[in-house]
Design a protein around this motif. Structure first.
Motif, PDB file in Angstrom:
ATOM      1  N   MET A 180      31.082  40.339  45.896  1.00 10.39           N
ATOM      2  CA  MET A 180      31.294  40.744  44.532  1.00 10.39           C
ATOM      3  C   MET A 180      32.803  40.910  44.321  1.00 10.39           C
ATOM      4  O   MET A 180      33.490  41.502  45.128  1.00 10.39           O
ATOM      5  N   ARG A 181      33.282  40.376  43.200  1.00 10.46           N
ATOM      6  CA  ARG A 181      34.712  40.473  42.889  1.00 10.46           C
ATOM      7  C   ARG A 181      35.028  41.831  42.302  1.00 10.46           C
ATOM      8  O   ARG A 181      34.193  42.475  41.688  1.00 10.46           O
ATOM      9  N   SER A 182      36.255  42.220  42.468  1.00 15.22           N
ATOM     10  CA  SER A 182      36.646  43.522  41.925  1.00 15.22           C
ATOM     11  C   SER A 182      36.801  43.434  40.406  1.00 15.22           C
ATOM     12  O   SER A 182      36.905  42.352  39.827  1.00 15.22           O
ATOM     13  N   LEU A 183      36.810  44.566  39.789  1.00 16.32           N
ATOM     14  CA  LEU A 183      36.943  44.635  38.335  1.00 16.32           C
ATOM     15  C   LEU A 183      38.291  44.075  37.887  1.00 16.32           C
ATOM     16  O   LEU A 183      38.383  43.374  36.871  1.00 16.32           O
ATOM     17  N   LEU A 184      39.319  44.324  38.671  1.00 12.19           N
ATOM     18  CA  LEU A 184      40.646  43.814  38.338  1.00 12.19           C
ATOM     19  C   LEU A 184      40.669  42.292  38.380  1.00 12.19           C
ATOM     20  O   LEU A 184      41.255  41.639  37.507  1.00 12.19           O
ATOM     21  N   ALA A 185      40.009  41.689  39.360  1.00 15.30           N
ATOM     22  CA  ALA A 185      39.974  40.238  39.464  1.00 15.30           C
ATOM     23  C   ALA A 185      39.221  39.624  38.290  1.00 15.30           C
ATOM     24  O   ALA A 185      39.614  38.580  37.756  1.00 15.30           O
ATOM     25  N   VAL A 186      38.160  40.272  37.844  1.00 16.79           N
ATOM     26  CA  VAL A 186      37.385  39.767  36.709  1.00 16.79           C
ATOM     27  C   VAL A 186      38.221  39.839  35.435  1.00 16.79           C
ATOM     28  O   VAL A 186      38.257  38.897  34.641  1.00 16.79           O
ATOM     29  N   LEU A 187      38.910  40.946  35.233  1.00 13.38           N
ATOM     30  CA  LEU A 187      39.745  41.087  34.037  1.00 13.38           C
ATOM     31  C   LEU A 187      40.899  40.099  34.036  1.00 13.38           C
ATOM     32  O   LEU A 187      41.242  39.523  33.007  1.00 13.38           O
ATOM     33  N   CYS A 188      41.501  39.879  35.196  1.00 11.63           N
ATOM     34  CA  CYS A 188      42.595  38.904  35.282  1.00 11.63           C
ATOM     35  C   CYS A 188      42.089  37.501  34.988  1.00 11.63           C
ATOM     36  O   CYS A 188      42.760  36.713  34.327  1.00 11.63           O
ATOM     37  N   ALA A 189      40.905  37.164  35.457  1.00 14.66           N
ATOM     38  CA  ALA A 189      40.341  35.843  35.206  1.00 14.66           C
ATOM     39  C   ALA A 189      40.034  35.649  33.727  1.00 14.66           C
ATOM     40  O   ALA A 189      40.148  34.545  33.202  1.00 14.66           O
ATOM     41  N   LEU A 190      39.660  36.717  33.042  1.00 11.72           N
ATOM     42  CA  LEU A 190      39.336  36.610  31.619  1.00 11.72           C
ATOM     43  C   LEU A 190      40.575  36.494  30.739  1.00 11.72           C
ATOM     44  O   LEU A 190      40.596  35.720  29.788  1.00 11.72           O
ATOM     45  N   PHE A 191      41.599  37.278  31.037  1.00 11.36           N
ATOM     46  CA  PHE A 191      42.735  37.374  30.124  1.00 11.36           C
ATOM     47  C   PHE A 191      43.962  36.566  30.525  1.00 11.36           C
ATOM     48  O   PHE A 191      44.830  36.331  29.702  1.00 11.36           O
ATOM     49  N   LEU A 192      44.066  36.163  31.763  1.00  5.28           N
ATOM     50  CA  LEU A 192      45.225  35.390  32.184  1.00  5.28           C
ATOM     51  C   LEU A 192      44.832  33.944  32.382  1.00  5.28           C
ATOM     52  O   LEU A 192      43.733  33.646  32.842  1.00  5.28           O
ATOM     53  N   PRO A 193      45.717  32.995  32.036  1.00  4.62           N
ATOM     54  CA  PRO A 193      45.375  31.578  32.216  1.00  4.62           C
ATOM     55  C   PRO A 193      45.366  31.203  33.691  1.00  4.62           C
ATOM     56  O   PRO A 193      45.943  31.880  34.537  1.00  4.62           O
ATOM     57  N   ALA A 194      44.682  30.113  33.969  1.00  4.14           N
ATOM     58  CA  ALA A 194      44.632  29.622  35.339  1.00  4.14           C
ATOM     59  C   ALA A 194      46.008  29.136  35.752  1.00  4.14           C
ATOM     60  O   ALA A 194      46.814  28.709  34.933  1.00  4.14           O
ATOM     61  N   ARG A 195      46.309  29.196  37.047  1.00  6.18           N
ATOM     62  CA  ARG A 195      47.601  28.764  37.549  1.00  6.18           C
ATOM     63  C   ARG A 195      47.415  27.541  38.428  1.00  6.18           C
ATOM     64  O   ARG A 195      46.343  27.292  38.962  1.00  6.18           O
ATOM     65  N   GLY A 196      48.466  26.796  38.609  1.00  6.73           N
ATOM     66  CA  GLY A 196      48.435  25.672  39.540  1.00  6.73           C
ATOM     67  C   GLY A 196      48.137  24.350  38.856  1.00  6.73           C
ATOM     68  O   GLY A 196      48.243  24.192  37.650  1.00  6.73           O
ATOM     69  N   LYS A 197      47.751  23.340  39.661  1.00 10.86           N
ATOM     70  CA  LYS A 197      47.512  21.999  39.145  1.00 10.86           C
ATOM     71  C   LYS A 197      46.274  21.923  38.275  1.00 10.86           C
ATOM     72  O   LYS A 197      46.194  21.124  37.367  1.00 10.86           O
ATOM     73  N   HIS A 198      45.290  22.706  38.547  1.00 13.31           N
ATOM     74  CA  HIS A 198      43.988  22.556  37.920  1.00 13.31           C
ATOM     75  C   HIS A 198      43.821  23.518  36.744  1.00 13.31           C
ATOM     76  O   HIS A 198      42.858  24.269  36.669  1.00 13.31           O
ATOM     77  N   ARG A 199      44.737  23.480  35.827  1.00 13.57           N
ATOM     78  CA  ARG A 199      44.616  24.341  34.659  1.00 13.57           C
ATOM     79  C   ARG A 199      43.482  23.857  33.780  1.00 13.57           C
ATOM     80  O   ARG A 199      43.176  22.674  33.715  1.00 13.57           O
ATOM     81  N   ALA A 200      42.895  24.794  33.082  1.00  9.13           N
ATOM     82  CA  ALA A 200      41.795  24.443  32.192  1.00  9.13           C
ATOM     83  C   ALA A 200      42.295  23.594  31.031  1.00  9.13           C
ATOM     84  O   ALA A 200      41.677  22.599  30.669  1.00  9.13           O
TER      85      ALA A 200
END
Length: 91
Positions: free
Chosen positions: A1-21
């Motif tokens: 299970m991911r932490s609450l901070l990781a879930v919030l970061c995934a929701l509000f921050l854009p993806a990083r690296g080559k594989h951006r959405a």
């Protein structure tokens, strides 16, 4: 299970690296031409060796007179609410 901070970061921050959405759009810059240089002062201004054209004591005297006129106007406005006519101090 991911932490609450990781879930919030995934929701509000854009993806990083080559594989951006979504790819970031290229920033378009508009180049405006610079305004033509103008003279620092109008042509009708006299330099006068970097001295003011009006002496400070004359300017101060005018400010003092204007202050006295302002005080008379304020006194006339205050006294007019009580029905008294104020004609000012004779010069």
């Amino acid at each position: 299970m991911r932490s609450l901070l990781a879930v919030l970061c995934a929701l509000f921050l854009p993806a990083r690296g080559k594989h951006r959405a979504t790819p970031t759009p290229a920033v378009r810059r508009f180049h405006r031409s610079l305004p033509t240089p103008r003279a620092p002062r109008p042509a009708d201004v006299i330099e006068a060796d970097r001295l003011p054209l009006v002496r400070p004591y004359l300017d101060g005297f005018e400010w003092q007179q204007e202050g006295e006129r302002q005080r008379d106007r304020r006194a006339a406005a205050a006294l007019s609410t009580t029905g008294v006519d104020f004609l000012g101090v004779p010069a």
